[in-house]
Motif scaffolding. Structure first.
Motif, PDB file in Angstrom:
ATOM      1  N   SER A  73       0.852  -1.203   0.000  1.00  0.00           N
ATOM      2  CA  SER A  73       0.000   0.000   0.000  1.00  0.00           C
ATOM      3  C   SER A  73       0.874   1.234   0.000  1.00  0.00           C
ATOM      4  N   GLY A  74       0.317   2.319  -0.516  1.00  0.00           N
ATOM      5  CA  GLY A  74       1.017   3.593  -0.553  1.00  0.00           C
ATOM      6  C   GLY A  74       0.669   4.441   0.641  1.00  0.00           C
ATOM      7  N   GLU A  75       1.473   5.478   0.873  1.00  0.00           N
ATOM      8  CA  GLU A  75       1.157   6.454   1.906  1.00  0.00           C
ATOM      9  C   GLU A  75       1.753   7.799   1.514  1.00  0.00           C
ATOM     10  N   ILE A  76       0.944   8.812   1.625  1.00  0.00           N
ATOM     11  CA  ILE A  76       1.342  10.151   1.191  1.00  0.00           C
ATOM     12  C   ILE A  76       2.377  10.739   2.148  1.00  0.00           C
ATOM     13  N   GLU A  77       3.408  11.377   1.592  1.00  0.00           N
ATOM     14  CA  GLU A  77       4.460  11.970   2.409  1.00  0.00           C
ATOM     15  C   GLU A  77       5.019  13.221   1.743  1.00  0.00           C
ATOM     16  N   PRO A  78       5.353  14.241   2.536  1.00  0.00           N
ATOM     17  CA  PRO A  78       6.121  15.351   1.965  1.00  0.00           C
ATOM     18  C   PRO A  78       7.503  14.846   1.569  1.00  0.00           C
ATOM     19  N   LEU A  79       8.027  15.390   0.491  1.00  0.00           N
ATOM     20  CA  LEU A  79       9.345  15.031  -0.025  1.00  0.00           C
ATOM     21  C   LEU A  79      10.225  16.265   0.027  1.00  0.00           C
ATOM     22  N   VAL A  80      11.409  16.136   0.606  1.00  0.00           N
ATOM     23  CA  VAL A  80      12.355  17.243   0.575  1.00  0.00           C
ATOM     24  C   VAL A  80      13.597  16.824  -0.207  1.00  0.00           C
ATOM     25  N   ILE A  81      14.105  17.753  -1.001  1.00  0.00           N
ATOM     26  CA  ILE A  81      15.280  17.517  -1.835  1.00  0.00           C
ATOM     27  C   ILE A  81      16.224  18.703  -1.661  1.00  0.00           C
ATOM     28  N   ARG A  82      17.514  18.413  -1.516  1.00  0.00           N
ATOM     29  CA  ARG A  82      18.509  19.487  -1.512  1.00  0.00           C
ATOM     30  C   ARG A  82      19.265  19.441  -2.828  1.00  0.00           C
ATOM     31  N   SER A  83      19.260  20.550  -3.527  1.00  0.00           N
ATOM     32  CA  SER A  83      19.922  20.628  -4.832  1.00  0.00           C
ATOM     33  C   SER A  83      20.601  21.978  -4.974  1.00  0.00           C
ATOM     34  N   GLU A  84      21.887  21.952  -5.233  1.00  0.00           N
ATOM     35  CA  GLU A  84      22.683  23.159  -5.433  1.00  0.00           C
ATOM     36  C   GLU A  84      22.476  24.156  -4.293  1.00  0.00           C
ATOM     37  N   GLY A  85      22.495  23.631  -3.075  1.00  0.00           N
ATOM     38  CA  GLY A  85      22.426  24.466  -1.889  1.00  0.00           C
ATOM     39  C   GLY A  85      21.042  24.920  -1.481  1.00  0.00           C
ATOM     40  N   GLU A  86      20.021  24.492  -2.203  1.00  0.00           N
ATOM     41  CA  GLU A  86      18.658  24.948  -1.924  1.00  0.00           C
ATOM     42  C   GLU A  86      17.761  23.762  -1.590  1.00  0.00           C
ATOM     43  N   ILE A  87      16.812  23.965  -0.655  1.00  0.00           N
ATOM     44  CA  ILE A  87      15.862  22.937  -0.273  1.00  0.00           C
ATOM     45  C   ILE A  87      14.576  23.114  -1.068  1.00  0.00           C
ATOM     46  N   TRP A  88      14.081  22.005  -1.616  1.00  0.00           N
ATOM     47  CA  TRP A  88      12.843  21.986  -2.381  1.00  0.00           C
ATOM     48  C   TRP A  88      11.852  21.048  -1.717  1.00  0.00           C
ATOM     49  N   LEU A  89      10.565  21.357  -1.878  1.00  0.00           N
ATOM     50  CA  LEU A  89       9.497  20.560  -1.283  1.00  0.00           C
ATOM     51  C   LEU A  89       8.639  19.955  -2.375  1.00  0.00           C
ATOM     52  N   GLY A  90       8.417  18.663  -2.285  1.00  0.00           N
ATOM     53  CA  GLY A  90       7.562  17.963  -3.243  1.00  0.00           C
ATOM     54  C   GLY A  90       6.645  16.996  -2.525  1.00  0.00           C
ATOM     55  N   LEU A  91       6.170  16.018  -3.267  1.00  0.00           N
ATOM     56  CA  LEU A  91       5.197  15.063  -2.770  1.00  0.00           C
ATOM     57  C   LEU A  91       5.623  13.671  -3.208  1.00  0.00           C
ATOM     58  N   ALA A  92       5.460  12.690  -2.323  1.00  0.00           N
ATOM     59  CA  ALA A  92       5.876  11.332  -2.641  1.00  0.00           C
ATOM     60  C   ALA A  92       4.945  10.329  -1.965  1.00  0.00           C
ATOM     61  N   SER A  93       5.041   9.081  -2.417  1.00  0.00           N
ATOM     62  CA  SER A  93       4.335   7.984  -1.773  1.00  0.00           C
ATOM     63  C   SER A  93       5.355   6.942  -1.332  1.00  0.00           C
ATOM     64  N   ASP A  94       5.361   6.653  -0.058  1.00  0.00           N
ATOM     65  CA  ASP A  94       6.221   5.587   0.469  1.00  0.00           C
ATOM     66  C   ASP A  94       5.476   4.265   0.303  1.00  0.00           C
ATOM     67  N   HIS A  95       5.469   3.757  -0.920  1.00  0.00           N
ATOM     68  CA  HIS A  95       4.770   2.494  -1.168  1.00  0.00           C
ATOM     69  C   HIS A  95       5.548   1.378  -0.479  1.00  0.00           C
ATOM     70  N   THR A  96       4.837   0.551   0.292  1.00  0.00           N
ATOM     71  CA  THR A  96       5.476  -0.394   1.203  1.00  0.00           C
ATOM     72  C   THR A  96       4.814  -1.761   1.124  1.00  0.00           C
ATOM     73  N   ASP A  97       5.634  -2.810   1.243  1.00  0.00           N
ATOM     74  CA  ASP A  97       5.133  -4.191   1.290  1.00  0.00           C
ATOM     75  C   ASP A  97       4.763  -4.508   2.733  1.00  0.00           C
TER      76      ASP A  97
END
Length: 217
Positions: A73-97
């Protein structure tokens, strides 16, 4: 990976991925959940929160993922990424067995792809109202879309503390934890997820389908 941002399309190289678990802001609720899972055979975490490492190539922007068996099953989660010194916010699913989770939580995280949004927001543009951002996950059941998870980031530990917990570096990404499932954790074949900024009426979306492969013994 390629993302759409307020400043145009951005290519982001991600070489390390973390999945933060047990990130609820209410520690009593987290402890209660740990006890519930222990009762069904899921080992308690060695610390709270706990940062699991998964392969970077598990991140995907495809519209369909394939999984083994029918107990994921999936579960909604905020996603953070650091790229070239900057933090970005996205969306992801931690799909898990979920079946494998009773054997090894770390293995259950590693075995499934992690769908991610095609859009990102600059963290600096929303950090003053992170707790107001709304996470919503719907699943298709009996040909109808029903709410599976819903709440604000106020239910999750401050993202700044999670980021500091692993000292997030350039080229690293982290899924930051999730919300309780309405009606309990269960599998679904279709997911619709969104992260909404009610102040600016902006939204990141993530939709994907799941194809279950037969588990041959």
């Amino acid at each position: 990976m390629q993302f759409e941002t307020s400043v145009g399309t951005r290519d982001v190289e991600i070489h390390d991925v973390y999945v933060a678990g047990w990130t609820g802001r209410d520690r009593a609720a987290v402890d209660h959940h740990i006890a519930e899972l222990a009762a069904i055979g899921v080992s308690p975490p060695s610390q709270v929160p706990l940062y699991y490492r998964v392969s970077a190539d598990l991140l995907t922007q495809t519209s369909t993922i394939q999984v083994l068996g029918t107990e994921t099953s999936g579960e909604i989660e905020p996603l953070v990424i650091r790229s070239e010194g900057e933090i970005w916010l996205g969306l992801a699913s931690d799909h898990t067995d979920r079946a494998l989770e009773t054997v090894s939580v770390a293995a259950s995280k590693q075995i499934c792809h992690k769908p991610v949004s095609t859009g990102l927001w600059r963290m600096a543009e929303v950090e003053d109202r992170l707790d107001d951002l709304i996470l919503t996950c719907k699943i298709r059941e009996s040909n109808a879309w029903v709410t599976y998870q819903s709440g604000t980031l106020a239910s999750i530990r401050p993202l700044s503390s999670l980021i500091a917990g692993i000292a997030l570096q350039d080229g690293q990404a982290m899924l930051c934890g999730t919300l309780a499932a309405v009606g309990g954790v269960r599998p679904a074949a279709d997911y619709r997820m969104s992260l909404t900024d009610p102040k600016q009426t902006l939204q990141l979306s993530l939709d994907y389908a799941v194809t279950a492969l037969p588990s041959i013994t």
